[in-house]
Design an enzyme around this catalytic site. Structure first.
Site, mmCIF file in Angstrom:
data_model
loop_
_atom_site.group_PDB
_atom_site.id
_atom_site.type_symbol
_atom_site.label_atom_id
_atom_site.label_comp_id
_atom_site.label_asym_id
_atom_site.label_seq_id
_atom_site.Cartn_x
_atom_site.Cartn_y
_atom_site.Cartn_z
ATOM 1 N N GLU A 50 0.815 -1.229 0.000
ATOM 2 C CA GLU A 50 0.000 0.000 0.000
ATOM 3 C C GLU A 50 0.846 1.275 0.000
ATOM 4 O O GLU A 50 0.425 2.307 -0.521
ATOM 5 C CB GLU A 50 -0.943 0.017 1.205
ATOM 6 N N PHE A 112 -11.578 -6.910 13.848
ATOM 7 C CA PHE A 112 -10.503 -7.394 12.977
ATOM 8 C C PHE A 112 -10.154 -6.321 11.944
ATOM 9 O O PHE A 112 -11.033 -5.762 11.306
ATOM 10 C CB PHE A 112 -10.942 -8.686 12.281
ATOM 11 N N GLN A 113 -8.890 -6.049 11.796
ATOM 12 C CA GLN A 113 -8.377 -5.036 10.857
ATOM 13 C C GLN A 113 -8.972 -3.659 11.101
ATOM 14 O O GLN A 113 -9.235 -2.917 10.173
ATOM 15 C CB GLN A 113 -8.568 -5.480 9.403
ATOM 16 N N LYS A 162 -17.367 -0.274 5.973
ATOM 17 C CA LYS A 162 -17.848 -1.249 4.996
ATOM 18 C C LYS A 162 -19.367 -1.179 4.820
ATOM 19 O O LYS A 162 -19.870 -1.257 3.701
ATOM 20 C CB LYS A 162 -17.432 -2.660 5.432
ATOM 21 N N MET A 478 24.619 8.305 2.299
ATOM 22 C CA MET A 478 24.536 9.551 3.054
ATOM 23 C C MET A 478 24.824 9.300 4.531
ATOM 24 O O MET A 478 25.455 10.121 5.203
ATOM 25 C CB MET A 478 23.166 10.203 2.859
#
Lengths: 588, 163
Positions: A50, A112-113, A162, A478
């Site tokens: 993502e 959940f999630q 949802k 760096m």
């Protein structure tokens, strides 16, 4: 007719003219993905992580004039997106990120999630919404696009539970939007513009300092016109590169921590400074008190009032869209015929040319080791300076900024504010999709590329033939440079041990990989990569570069703009300190 | 320097946390904060007491204005204003303290709003300094509990914070 929330979302995106949605499916967004499956108007680009979805949408936006769109699921999908959102926020990139959320009755139940996406992203978005009522969904999407793209742009998150995507409602997409508490300023105050012009008319050492605001604000033409008509020197910040053409004589190069000698010295010793869409940040002016120890009058043009007088007090603040403000300044200058005093300006240029003559970007060529700067210079030659360049973060980013003089705005895409490693490859994919005919190259390092290397798979699926230019010095360069300078060469965890065979990795993903170890091969291999034969292929070039190369000039923490660490060839020079009223009569 | 900021903002879920989050993210101080809806239920009015240099206060006002849900911000310090804070203070009131406490409440124009055999609960309204002065004036050891609302402020005369 009533349609589902998911369909309302898809229809809203269509109404906004969205071409691509970068995303990754999951439980909370299944309904949305089903609605996407049943439409043809926009394409969905399936990334492999993502974070990459957000970077790709971000670069799609950076390289075009459109708002990028990313779509992620709830919980880990949402948290993975956060780095990308913060990256876009720091660089003021207009973007709409849609995240799935657990159903409204489950919110707060540790479902959940479930994660509080609106809470997590609050400090790194321009604005965010949680849509609890399907009847507000379309209007919220409209607002999100409006807020993202107007004023000082930035990412907007829309979190959609949802059940909202499953419920039914009528679809009405609002034609316009007005938010009483959000009215961005466009025109600058005429009185302030007049003051700015009057300051220029009295300037002895004028300087124009241009940042990312001029790129995002599409003000490149106005910047160029103003600099040209005044005949004054101009510098761009890392984010502003391309806003003024990099090969022009009046351009002094990038300024800041790794800016050119002349750009930084001019910044310190100018007497009238016009800041255009730039914010005097720590990587540009270093210490404000040292910067201001040399007296100067500052005009600051910015669309965001909070950028003005944040680090540096200014004399003439002008709040407004930089494009409009510069246009008004140009018109006023034409109308009044005011000019920068020519004798002073000639002297100023003599001083600048002296600084420029030291050639602070000179490096020692080698026939034994590949110099990273040389690779970037050859890339510039072979692409005719026309490629869209994305970069990751580190030494390679600075070399790209220093040695690829960008011709136009939106040609250089990098994470300047947040400094996000892993930005380059997904950004290249997003830029290529926005600009299908352009050559797109990602200048990266062996450290950064591995932070999103899985996107080689996305590039294969969507046929984005970007060229990956890996400056592989087997170090987090760096970090190593700082450890060399400031930590007694104790290279703590900066060596990239157990590196993979990047050629095989590229091949495993179905691309072309070439390892380059000999300086003599740099040019022919680059030519091959950009040849018609490989035009349709992603080519991964693994350049084994000089491990000891450092980025110069460099301003150490706490030092001023005129206290640079200089490249080796300048260290023994007797450079006279700047004198205010020096006689330049016999010079040049 | 102490500043008292008046903020008009959309009465929406999350608006308060944006304001508070801004103060913590940018390391600004909140000495007190009060908020409630106004006569227009779509708007909330917030009063924040903060302190900082002029530069910091300028940044705070600008950053607040940048929040999408913030409609208007004024720094009440810029002109004449009135501020009031309310305190509920529960004190031990037995023996000779009982009469003394009643007298102190009267002097400060407080009202005793709850009485038990051993305690008084006093309601006191005024500037924050007045409430501090009351606490200073009574014997610390008799204080059982204090609750303060934080200051609310409003401009004097014609000065109005409205859409």
């Amino acid at each position: 007719m009533q349609i589902s929330g998911a369909e309302i979302l898809v229809r809203s995106l269509q109404e906004e003219g969205v071409e691509f949605v970068f995303g990754y499916p999951g439980g909370a967004v299944l309904e949305i993905y089903d609605a996407i499956f049943r439409q043809q108007q926009f394409k969905h680009v399936l990334v492999r992580h993502e974070q990459a979805a957000v970077h790709a949408a971000d670069a799609y936006s950076r390289s075009s004039n459109k708002v990028g769109v990313a779509l992620v699921t709830s919980g880990p999908g949402a948290t993975n997106a956060v780095t990308g959102i913060a990256t876009a926020y720091m660089d003021s990139i207009p973007m709409v990120v849609i995240s799935g959320q657990v159903s409204t009755p489950a919110i707060g139940m540790d479902a959940f999630q479930e994660v509080d996406m609106v809470g997590i992203t609050r400090p790194c978005v321009k604005h965010n919404f949680l849509v609890k009522d399907i009847n507000e969904l379309a209007a919220t999407i409209k607002k999100a696009f409006y807020i993202a793209a107007s004023g000082r742009p930035g990412p907007v998150v829309v979190d959609i539970p949802k059940d909202v995507t499953q419920r039914l409602a009528e679809f009405h997409y609002p034609e316009s939007v007005s938010i009483r508490s959000y009215v961005p300023v466009t025109r600058g105050h005429p009185g302030q513009i007049k003051k700015a012009v009057n300051l220029l008319a009295e300037a002895k050492r004028p300087y124009i300092y241009v940042g990312g605001g001029a790129v995002q604000g599409n003000a490149s033409a106005e910047v160029t016109e103003l600099v040209k008509m005044l005949g004054v020197p101009c510098t761009n910040t890392l984010m502003g590169l391309g806003a003024y053409p990099g090969q022009d004589q009046q351009f002094l190069g990038m300024l800041g921590m790794h800016g050119t000698y002349e750009a930084n010295m001019a910044m310190q010793y100018c007497d009238v400074l016009i800041a255009v869409g730039a914010r005097f940040d720590d990587r540009v002016i270093s210490v404000p008190s040292h910067f201001l120890s040399q007296p100067k009058k500052i005009v600051h043009i910015d669309v965001d009032p909070s950028s003005i007088a944040k680090r540096v007090k200014v004399d003439v603040p002008i709040v407004g869209d930089v494009k409009h403000v510069l246009r008004d300044m140009i018109d006023l200058l034409k109308q009044t015929g005011q000019q920068v005093p020519q004798q002073h300006l000639a002297n100023w240029w003599k001083q600048i040319e002296e600084w420029r003559s030291y050639n602070s970007l000179l490096y020692t060529p080698s026939t034994e080791f590949i110099k990273p700067q040389y690779v970037v210079q050859k890339l510039y030659e072979i692409t005719g300076g026309d490629a869209i360049i994305t970069s990751d973060v580190g030494q390679h980013q600075m070399w790209a900024a220093q040695y690829y003089p960008f011709k136009r705005p939106k040609q250089w895409l990098n994470s300047g504010g947040l400094g996000t490693m892993g930005f380059g490859l997904p950004a290249a994919i997003g830029a290529q999709l926005a600009n299908p005919d352009a050559q797109v190259a990602c200048i990266t390092g062996e450290g950064s590329i591995q932070m999103n290397i899985q996107e080689l798979s996305t590039a294969k699926q969507y046929h984005t033939p970007v060229k990956v230019i890996a400056l592989n010095n087997r170090y987090l360069g760096m970090v190593r440079q700082w450890q060399e300078f400031f930590y007694g060469t104790r290279y703590s965890e900066s060596y990239m041990d157990a590196l993979p065979d990047f050629v095989k990795i590229a091949e495993a993903y179905g691309h072309v990989g070439i390892k380059v170890e000999n300086p003599a091969d740099v040019e022919p291999v680059l030519r091959e990569a950009f040849s018609p034969a490989l035009k349709e292929r992603l080519v991964f070039l693994d350049f084994r570069t000089d491990q000891s190369e450092n980025v110069f000039p460099m301003i150490q923490n706490g030092k001023g703009l005129d206290q640079m660490d200089l490249p080796p060839h300048m260290r023994d020079l007797q450079i006279a300190p700047f004198e205010n009223n020096r006689d330049y009569g016999n010079m040049c | 320097m102490r500043h008292i900021l008046s903020i008009l903002l959309e009465n929406e879920a999350g608006a308060l946390s944006r304001v508070v989050g801004l103060f913590s993210a940018r390391a600004y101080n909140i000495d007190s904060l009060t908020v409630s809806t106004t006569e227009d239920p779509t708007l909330s009015r917030m009063t924040i007491v903060t302190h900082g240099s002029d530069e910091v206060i300028e940044q705070i006002t600008k950053q607040l204005n940048k929040l999408i849900e913030v409609v208007k911000v004024i720094d009440l310090n810029e002109s004449d204003h009135i501020e009031r804070e309310m305190m509920l203070i529960k004190v031990r009131a037995t023996g000779k303290d009982r009469e003394e406490m009643k007298r102190m409440a009267d002097i400060f124009r407080g009202r005793i709003i709850d009485v038990t055999e051993k305690t008084y609960t006093i309601e006191l309204t005024g500037t924050s300094e007045k409430l501090n002065a009351f606490i200073e004036a009574i014997d610390r050891s008799v204080i059982l509990e204090t609750v303060r609302t934080g200051a609310s402020g409003i401009g004097r005369g014609e000065r109005i914070l409205k859409i």
